[in-house]
Design a protein around this motif. Sequence first.
Motif, PDB file in Angstrom:
ATOM      1  N   ASP A 171       0.851  -1.189   0.000  1.00  0.00           N
ATOM      2  CA  ASP A 171       0.000   0.000   0.000  1.00  0.00           C
ATOM      3  C   ASP A 171       0.884   1.234   0.000  1.00  0.00           C
ATOM      4  O   ASP A 171       1.530   1.559   0.999  1.00  0.00           O
ATOM      5  N   ALA A 172       0.919   1.942  -1.130  1.00  0.00           N
ATOM      6  CA  ALA A 172       1.788   3.111  -1.258  1.00  0.00           C
ATOM      7  C   ALA A 172       1.262   4.304  -0.482  1.00  0.00           C
ATOM      8  O   ALA A 172       2.001   5.247  -0.194  1.00  0.00           O
ATOM      9  N   GLN A 173      -0.032   4.284  -0.148  1.00  0.00           N
ATOM     10  CA  GLN A 173      -0.628   5.390   0.583  1.00  0.00           C
ATOM     11  C   GLN A 173      -0.288   5.299   2.074  1.00  0.00           C
ATOM     12  O   GLN A 173      -0.219   4.226   2.649  1.00  0.00           O
ATOM     13  N   SER A 174      -0.085   6.469   2.684  1.00  0.00           N
ATOM     14  CA  SER A 174       0.194   6.497   4.118  1.00  0.00           C
ATOM     15  C   SER A 174      -1.026   6.032   4.903  1.00  0.00           C
ATOM     16  O   SER A 174      -2.165   6.313   4.542  1.00  0.00           O
ATOM     17  N   ALA A 175      -0.750   5.322   5.997  1.00  0.00           N
ATOM     18  CA  ALA A 175      -1.834   4.863   6.876  1.00  0.00           C
ATOM     19  C   ALA A 175      -2.139   5.882   7.967  1.00  0.00           C
ATOM     20  O   ALA A 175      -2.916   5.594   8.890  1.00  0.00           O
ATOM     21  N   ALA A 176      -1.523   7.070   7.871  1.00  0.00           N
ATOM     22  CA  ALA A 176      -1.793   8.123   8.850  1.00  0.00           C
ATOM     23  C   ALA A 176      -3.274   8.485   8.823  1.00  0.00           C
ATOM     24  O   ALA A 176      -3.877   8.606   7.759  1.00  0.00           O
ATOM     25  N   GLY A 177      -3.850   8.624   9.993  1.00  0.00           N
ATOM     26  CA  GLY A 177      -5.264   8.969  10.099  1.00  0.00           C
ATOM     27  C   GLY A 177      -6.165   7.758  10.218  1.00  0.00           C
ATOM     28  O   GLY A 177      -7.275   7.862  10.724  1.00  0.00           O
ATOM     29  N   ARG A 178      -5.688   6.599   9.765  1.00  0.00           N
ATOM     30  CA  ARG A 178      -6.474   5.377   9.900  1.00  0.00           C
ATOM     31  C   ARG A 178      -5.713   4.296  10.691  1.00  0.00           C
ATOM     32  O   ARG A 178      -6.057   3.123  10.643  1.00  0.00           O
ATOM     33  N   SER A 179      -4.683   4.754  11.388  1.00  0.00           N
ATOM     34  CA  SER A 179      -3.905   3.853  12.237  1.00  0.00           C
ATOM     35  C   SER A 179      -4.086   4.236  13.692  1.00  0.00           C
ATOM     36  O   SER A 179      -4.257   5.412  14.027  1.00  0.00           O
ATOM     37  N   VAL A 180      -3.986   3.248  14.545  1.00  0.00           N
ATOM     38  CA  VAL A 180      -4.147   3.470  15.984  1.00  0.00           C
ATOM     39  C   VAL A 180      -2.927   2.918  16.717  1.00  0.00           C
ATOM     40  O   VAL A 180      -2.486   1.797  16.455  1.00  0.00           O
ATOM     41  N   MET A 181      -2.390   3.724  17.619  1.00  0.00           N
ATOM     42  CA  MET A 181      -1.315   3.246  18.475  1.00  0.00           C
ATOM     43  C   MET A 181      -1.934   2.767  19.785  1.00  0.00           C
ATOM     44  O   MET A 181      -2.638   3.529  20.461  1.00  0.00           O
TER      45      MET A 181
END
Length: 266
Positions: A171-181
Amino acid sequence: MASRPILSIFARRHAAFTTVVRASVSRNEQCRLFQTSAMAQSNSTQREKGERLTSKFIDQVKKEQNLNAKEPTSVIQVDALPVTTTVEDIRKLAREALPDGDKAIREVVFVRNEYFEFDGRCVISMKSAEDAQRVLEYGNRRLIGGNMIRMSHINKLSDKIRSAVLYSVSDAQSAAGRSVMITGMPKLTEPQHLLGYLRSKNFFPADGSVDNIIKLKTRDQATVSKFLVKFESESEAWRAVRKFHNIEYLLAKHDTAFKLNASVVY
């Protein structure tokens, strides 16, 4: 002839009186000169303090002028942010500064260290240099969470600024915004253990794959583990935060409860 001794005595007394008067005048003159010198020294000290303050103010104005004189770019770096900053805080600045609000924002990247900890910096990519300049002029030196933030133009949003774990080969798109720490699981927890726990609560990482659960590096003294979970959408990420933030994870084997912390990553 008798008047001469009298005159002589008077002359001697007059001379002595004159000497006393002169001595008194001399002392008064010394006091006056001392006071004048002290006042001059005090005025000089005050003048020096005033000159230092003026110089400091001028230097600050020059810095502000240099900041505004720098060639605007469409990318802004924000420094001195509190650790509690959210992307909504950044978008709020844009909404207040621009007629089109936060629609002018292309991307917001929070800069993190090797332990995936937010270091107080973020980078904002805007649609145009004009929009970026307006946000900078409005937001620079404003308070967010009690911190006076600083804004400056930078040339570009470098890939080095983005956290590599937010990207994958598939997945070349960033997972920022849909990732959880998720922080707080037992130290020896592995991605497959967290996957099973998420499934038991009806949550699934992107593609349902354990590859989208990444165990993050923690400090040597850490007693709990830290994971990044990538979801299919931002709404699903926020649903996970509402579910798992501040709840207790019970390790039945040792009858021990671990408090979890969950936050959306940008």
